[in-house]
Design a protein around this motif. Structure first.
Motif, PDB file in Angstrom:
ATOM      1  N   THR A  75      -4.106  57.721 116.707  1.00  8.88           N
ATOM      2  CA  THR A  75      -3.456  56.905 115.682  1.00  8.88           C
ATOM      3  C   THR A  75      -2.999  57.713 114.467  1.00  8.88           C
ATOM      4  OG1 THR A  75      -5.611  56.387 114.704  1.00  8.88           O
ATOM      5  CG2 THR A  75      -4.746  54.845 116.351  1.00  8.88           C
ATOM      6  N   ARG A  76      -3.369  58.967 114.397  1.00  5.06           N
ATOM      7  CA  ARG A  76      -2.949  59.833 113.288  1.00  5.06           C
ATOM      8  C   ARG A  76      -2.150  61.026 113.793  1.00  5.06           C
ATOM      9  NH1 ARG A  76      -8.111  60.028 109.065  1.00  5.06           N
ATOM     10  NH2 ARG A  76      -8.236  57.747 108.719  1.00  5.06           N
ATOM     11  N   PRO A 175       6.209  56.202 112.315  1.00  4.25           N
ATOM     12  CA  PRO A 175       5.587  54.915 111.990  1.00  4.25           C
ATOM     13  C   PRO A 175       4.193  54.776 112.598  1.00  4.25           C
ATOM     14  CG  PRO A 175       7.877  54.598 112.637  1.00  4.25           C
ATOM     15  CD  PRO A 175       7.545  56.032 112.924  1.00  4.25           C
ATOM     16  N   SER A 176       3.235  54.417 111.775  1.00  2.63           N
ATOM     17  CA  SER A 176       1.864  54.199 112.242  1.00  2.63           C
ATOM     18  C   SER A 176       1.668  52.719 112.555  1.00  2.63           C
ATOM     19  CB  SER A 176       0.861  54.629 111.175  1.00  2.63           C
ATOM     20  OG  SER A 176       0.969  53.787 110.033  1.00  2.63           O
ATOM     21  N   ASN A 177       0.609  52.414 113.290  1.00  2.77           N
ATOM     22  CA  ASN A 177       0.308  51.022 113.600  1.00  2.77           C
ATOM     23  C   ASN A 177       0.104  50.204 112.332  1.00  2.77           C
ATOM     24  OD1 ASN A 177       0.214  51.251 116.511  1.00  2.77           O
ATOM     25  ND2 ASN A 177      -1.654  52.431 116.237  1.00  2.77           N
ATOM     26  N   ARG A 178      -0.588  50.776 111.361  1.00  2.00           N
ATOM     27  CA  ARG A 178      -0.858  50.054 110.111  1.00  2.00           C
ATOM     28  C   ARG A 178       0.435  49.778 109.343  1.00  2.00           C
ATOM     29  NH1 ARG A 178      -5.539  52.087 106.098  1.00  2.00           N
ATOM     30  NH2 ARG A 178      -6.684  51.724 108.054  1.00  2.00           N
ATOM     31  N   GLU A 179       1.335  50.768 109.327  1.00  2.00           N
ATOM     32  CA  GLU A 179       2.595  50.578 108.611  1.00  2.00           C
ATOM     33  C   GLU A 179       3.468  49.527 109.295  1.00  2.00           C
ATOM     34  OE1 GLU A 179       6.490  53.137 107.099  1.00  2.00           O
ATOM     35  OE2 GLU A 179       5.064  54.026 108.502  1.00  2.00           O
ATOM     36  N   ILE A 180       3.500  49.545 110.624  1.00  6.66           N
ATOM     37  CA  ILE A 180       4.285  48.555 111.368  1.00  6.66           C
ATOM     38  C   ILE A 180       3.726  47.155 111.128  1.00  6.66           C
ATOM     39  CG2 ILE A 180       4.863  47.764 113.700  1.00  6.66           C
ATOM     40  CD1 ILE A 180       4.990  50.754 114.472  1.00  6.66           C
ATOM     41  N   ALA A 181       2.392  47.029 111.144  1.00 11.14           N
ATOM     42  CA  ALA A 181       1.769  45.736 110.889  1.00 11.14           C
ATOM     43  C   ALA A 181       2.141  45.214 109.502  1.00 11.14           C
ATOM     44  CB  ALA A 181       0.255  45.856 111.019  1.00 11.14           C
ATOM     45  N   LYS A 182       2.195  46.106 108.536  1.00 16.57           N
ATOM     46  CA  LYS A 182       2.516  45.725 107.160  1.00 16.57           C
ATOM     47  C   LYS A 182       3.987  45.368 106.997  1.00 16.57           C
ATOM     48  CE  LYS A 182       2.607  47.595 102.444  1.00 16.57           C
ATOM     49  NZ  LYS A 182       2.303  48.781 101.596  1.00 16.57           N
ATOM     50  N   ILE A 209      -6.732  48.174 111.272  1.00 11.68           N
ATOM     51  CA  ILE A 209      -5.520  48.115 112.091  1.00 11.68           C
ATOM     52  C   ILE A 209      -5.301  49.477 112.722  1.00 11.68           C
ATOM     53  CG2 ILE A 209      -3.038  47.695 112.154  1.00 11.68           C
ATOM     54  CD1 ILE A 209      -3.374  45.939 109.666  1.00 11.68           C
ATOM     55  N   ASN A 210      -5.423  49.530 114.037  1.00 12.13           N
ATOM     56  CA  ASN A 210      -5.110  50.732 114.796  1.00 12.13           C
ATOM     57  C   ASN A 210      -4.074  50.347 115.837  1.00 12.13           C
ATOM     58  OD1 ASN A 210      -6.903  52.709 113.534  1.00 12.13           O
ATOM     59  ND2 ASN A 210      -8.523  51.370 114.261  1.00 12.13           N
ATOM     60  N   LYS A 211      -4.380  50.569 117.124  1.00 17.00           N
ATOM     61  CA  LYS A 211      -3.452  50.089 118.144  1.00 17.00           C
ATOM     62  C   LYS A 211      -3.370  48.570 118.085  1.00 17.00           C
ATOM     63  CE  LYS A 211      -2.719  49.883 123.111  1.00 17.00           C
ATOM     64  NZ  LYS A 211      -3.307  50.150 124.439  1.00 17.00           N
ATOM     65  N   ARG A 212      -4.503  47.922 117.876  1.00 17.47           N
ATOM     66  CA  ARG A 212      -4.586  46.487 117.649  1.00 17.47           C
ATOM     67  C   ARG A 212      -5.321  46.244 116.342  1.00 17.47           C
ATOM     68  NH1 ARG A 212      -7.601  45.137 123.143  1.00 17.47           N
ATOM     69  NH2 ARG A 212      -8.536  47.134 122.544  1.00 17.47           N
ATOM     70  N   ASN A 233     -18.509  38.081 114.745  1.00 19.48           N
ATOM     71  CA  ASN A 233     -18.161  38.727 116.005  1.00 19.48           C
ATOM     72  C   ASN A 233     -16.843  39.460 115.820  1.00 19.48           C
ATOM     73  OD1 ASN A 233     -20.282  38.285 117.831  1.00 19.48           O
ATOM     74  ND2 ASN A 233     -19.622  36.177 118.202  1.00 19.48           N
ATOM     75  N   LYS A 234     -16.690  40.511 116.572  1.00 20.65           N
ATOM     76  CA  LYS A 234     -15.516  41.376 116.427  1.00 20.65           C
ATOM     77  C   LYS A 234     -14.543  41.112 117.575  1.00 20.65           C
ATOM     78  CE  LYS A 234     -16.316  45.704 115.427  1.00 20.65           C
ATOM     79  NZ  LYS A 234     -16.670  47.137 115.594  1.00 20.65           N
ATOM     80  N   TYR A 235     -13.238  41.035 117.230  1.00 20.08           N
ATOM     81  CA  TYR A 235     -12.185  40.848 118.222  1.00 20.08           C
ATOM     82  C   TYR A 235     -11.086  41.881 117.983  1.00 20.08           C
ATOM     83  CZ  TYR A 235     -14.350  36.270 119.078  1.00 20.08           C
ATOM     84  OH  TYR A 235     -15.230  35.263 119.384  1.00 20.08           O
ATOM     85  N   TYR A 236     -10.490  42.337 119.079  1.00 20.07           N
ATOM     86  CA  TYR A 236      -9.348  43.242 118.992  1.00 20.07           C
ATOM     87  C   TYR A 236      -8.101  42.463 119.399  1.00 20.07           C
ATOM     88  CZ  TYR A 236     -12.962  46.807 118.773  1.00 20.07           C
ATOM     89  OH  TYR A 236     -14.066  47.554 118.416  1.00 20.07           O
ATOM     90  N   VAL A 237      -7.192  42.279 118.451  1.00 24.21           N
ATOM     91  CA  VAL A 237      -6.069  41.365 118.660  1.00 24.21           C
ATOM     92  C   VAL A 237      -4.733  42.087 118.447  1.00 24.21           C
ATOM     93  CG1 VAL A 237      -5.110  39.121 118.029  1.00 24.21           C
ATOM     94  CG2 VAL A 237      -7.559  39.562 117.683  1.00 24.21           C
ATOM     95  N   PRO A 238      -3.789  41.979 119.388  1.00 28.07           N
ATOM     96  CA  PRO A 238      -2.445  42.530 119.161  1.00 28.07           C
ATOM     97  C   PRO A 238      -1.828  41.914 117.909  1.00 28.07           C
ATOM     98  CG  PRO A 238      -2.725  41.917 121.472  1.00 28.07           C
ATOM     99  CD  PRO A 238      -3.919  41.372 120.732  1.00 28.07           C
ATOM    100  N   VAL A 239      -1.210  42.729 117.076  1.00 32.45           N
ATOM    101  CA  VAL A 239      -0.698  42.219 115.793  1.00 32.45           C
ATOM    102  C   VAL A 239       0.362  41.141 115.984  1.00 32.45           C
ATOM    103  CG1 VAL A 239      -1.273  44.278 114.468  1.00 32.45           C
ATOM    104  CG2 VAL A 239       0.927  44.150 115.652  1.00 32.45           C
ATOM    105  N   GLY A 240       1.080  41.183 117.104  1.00 34.21           N
ATOM    106  CA  GLY A 240       2.104  40.180 117.356  1.00 34.21           C
ATOM    107  C   GLY A 240       1.552  38.804 117.657  1.00 34.21           C
TER     108      GLY A 240
END
Length: 249
Positions: A75-76, A175-182, A209-212, A233-240
């Motif tokens: 991710t970096r 573009p990083s995952n965090r920047e795209i999410a933002k 925010i990483n890949k998800r 509880n922790k969940y990994y969710v696609p940003v879309g």
């Protein structure tokens, strides 16, 4: 030691030639936008660079082997070169140097409209960005082979990168995952959001925010607890698939 040195005009010409030749040879990449990629693609691109920039120096003088791999967890760093720490103690033919590419940077290259420099060189498309990243890794390969260690912060590395490829930096601005999410989804760490999970709508907070996106959802039986003793509880969710909660009031 490789002593090649090219001026900027020659570098641009060679890089553009490799772009065209690679699209002819690659089994997956037939345009400047990257939708699919395999380790074989990186191998082909690497061999073109060895031929065009280094006159097959690595093929003819390095008796060891190269390995090429892909990662969706990077991710970096967009690229990474791995070499045995005891390379100097091994027989040259037993040495394996691995080049690993962080593929998400190139899959999502087109998602943001802005300058995307790699090693201080403006890239114009995903394939060119991949080439620039691989150029950086090739400089690491050269240092590992001839000096058994490599650091892009060192003057020796900077000289090799500048002479061969015109690089004046060791960083990328892809573009990083965090920047795209933002920028694309208006999502930030700390946002309260909802998402669908097994036909239920869950509400939680974005923790990372990483890949998800990593989302913490309150749950009295949760496995994670904060300083106040609240459980989650922790969940990994696609940003879309995330929706921001409406601000009331």
């Amino acid at each position: 030691m490789i002593q090649y040195q090219y001026d900027n005009k020659n570098i641009i010409k060679k890089r553009a030639y490799i772009t065209q030749e690679f699209m002819k040879l690659s089994p997956n990449i037939k345009s400047k936008r990257i939708k699919e990629i395999s380790p074989e693609d990186i191998k082909i691109l690497f061999e073109l660079y060895d031929k065009v920039f280094l006159n097959k120096h690595l093929e003819n003088n390095f008796p060891g082997n190269f390995k090429f791999s892909l990662s969706k967890r990077m991710t970096r760093s967009a690229g990474l070169t791995l070499c045995p720490k005891n390379i100097g103690e091994r027989k040259p033919e037993e040495v394996i140097i691995e080049i690993r590419i962080g593929v998400n940077f190139f899959f999502q290259y087109h998602l943001l409209e802005r300058d995307k420099k790699v090693c201080e060189i403006q890239s114009h498309h995903a394939l060119e960005a991949l080439q620039l990243v691989l150029e950086h890794e090739i400089c690491h390969v050269i240092e590992f082979i001839y000096f058994h260690q490599s650091s892009c912060k060192g003057n020796q590395f900077k000289t090799i990168a500048r002479n061969l490829f015109g690089h004046t930096s060791s960083y990328h601005e892809l573009p990083s995952n965090r920047e795209i999410a933002k920028e694309k989804f208006n999502l930030h760490i700390g946002d309260k959001i909802t998402f669908d999970f097994e036909e239920k709508i869950l509400e939680g907070m974005i923790y990372a925010i990483n890949k998800r996106a990593t989302v913490m959802v309150p749950d009295k039986k949760g496995q994670y607890a904060d300083k106040e003793g609240n459980k989650y509880n922790k969940y990994y969710v696609p940003v879309g698939k995330i929706k921001k909660c409406e601000i009331k009031g």
